[in-house]
Scaffold this active site. Structure first.
Site, PDB file in Angstrom:
ATOM      1  N   HIS A 113       0.818  -1.292  -0.033  1.00 25.34           N
ATOM      2  CA  HIS A 113       0.016  -0.044  -0.173  1.00 25.34           C
ATOM      3  C   HIS A 113       1.122   1.277  -0.346  1.00 25.34           C
ATOM      4  CE1 HIS A 113       1.142   0.874   4.116  1.00 25.34           C
ATOM      5  NE2 HIS A 113       0.701  -0.531   4.341  1.00 25.34           N
TER       6      HIS A 113
ATOM      7  N   GLU B 206      -2.286  -7.145   7.117  1.00 25.77           N
ATOM      8  CA  GLU B 206      -0.883  -7.084   7.820  1.00 25.77           C
ATOM      9  C   GLU B 206      -0.926  -7.741   9.026  1.00 25.77           C
ATOM     10  OE1 GLU B 206       1.977  -6.822   7.386  1.00 25.77           O
ATOM     11  OE2 GLU B 206       2.782  -4.870   7.292  1.00 25.77           O
TER      12      GLU B 206
END
Length: 203
Positions: free
Chosen positions: A8, A81
């Site tokens: 990201h 994550e």
């Protein structure tokens, strides 16, 4: 199957060196700029679908990369994550360090000796869940000829690659975490995966 793995774009937590994990932090202005520039670099890639972490920073990155193209988006919790549990939101910079574990930086510097935070995840847990995602993906015959964007996170992306390289925990980071919006390209054929390019940036 061709897979484009992307980390990201930048968030304020990245910039401030705060532990992000599964905290749902959006991109900042620079992070959106990086994603848009990366989208320009990938504008000629004919993506068939997108798998994205449920976290907003990964979703936002994918949407900015894809732009106006009308293709399916699938949320995939296994590529979110690593969880840092009670340490999320704390600072790991030298100046502002406020993490209770004085050895927390083993996460980056000595992963074999990293101690999982309370309510957090270990490296092995993240490798297993991302590996399960990858294994399921390459067994899906309907995806065999597809080009797929996978929008994920720094540690989760390295965990996917750990499954490809068969990396041991002590060598988990290799050359280090990928830059924000860096792209790694994998080619899968007959359930064998080849790494075409790793960590390419378009800005």
């Amino acid at each position: 199957m061709i897979l484009y793995l992307i980390r990201h774009g930048e968030t304020d937590f990245n910039k401030q060196r705060r532990i992000q994990g599964q905290s749902d932090i959006p991109l900042n202005a620079y992070g959106r700029e990086l994603a848009i520039k990366t989208g320009e670099g990938l504008k000629n890639v004919k993506f068939d679908l997108v798998f994205t972490s449920p976290l907003i920073r990964a979703q936002e990155t994918a949407r900015l990369v894809i732009g106006e193209r009308n293709i399916p988006f699938i949320e995939e919790p296994r590529i979110q994550e690593i969880a840092f549990g009670e340490y999320e939101g704390l600072c790991c910079s030298e100046e502002g360090y406020n993490i209770p574990d004085k050895h927390f930086l083993n996460f980056f510097d000595d992963p074999a000796n990293y101690q999982t935070p309370p309510k957090g995840e270990s490296f092995q847990q993240v490798i297993e869940r991302t590996g399960n995602f990858l294994k399921e993906l390459i067994h899906r015959k309907e995806y065999a000829d597809k080009t797929i964007l996978v929008s994920t996170h720094g540690c989760a992306l390295k965990a996917i690659l750990a499954n490809v390289y068969q990396t041991t925990i002590d060598q988990f980071w290799g050359e280090g975490v990928h830059k924000n919006c860096a792209v790694t390209i994998l080619r899968e054929q007959n359930e064998k995966i080849e790494i075409i390019e790793e960590g390419r940036v378009f800005y």
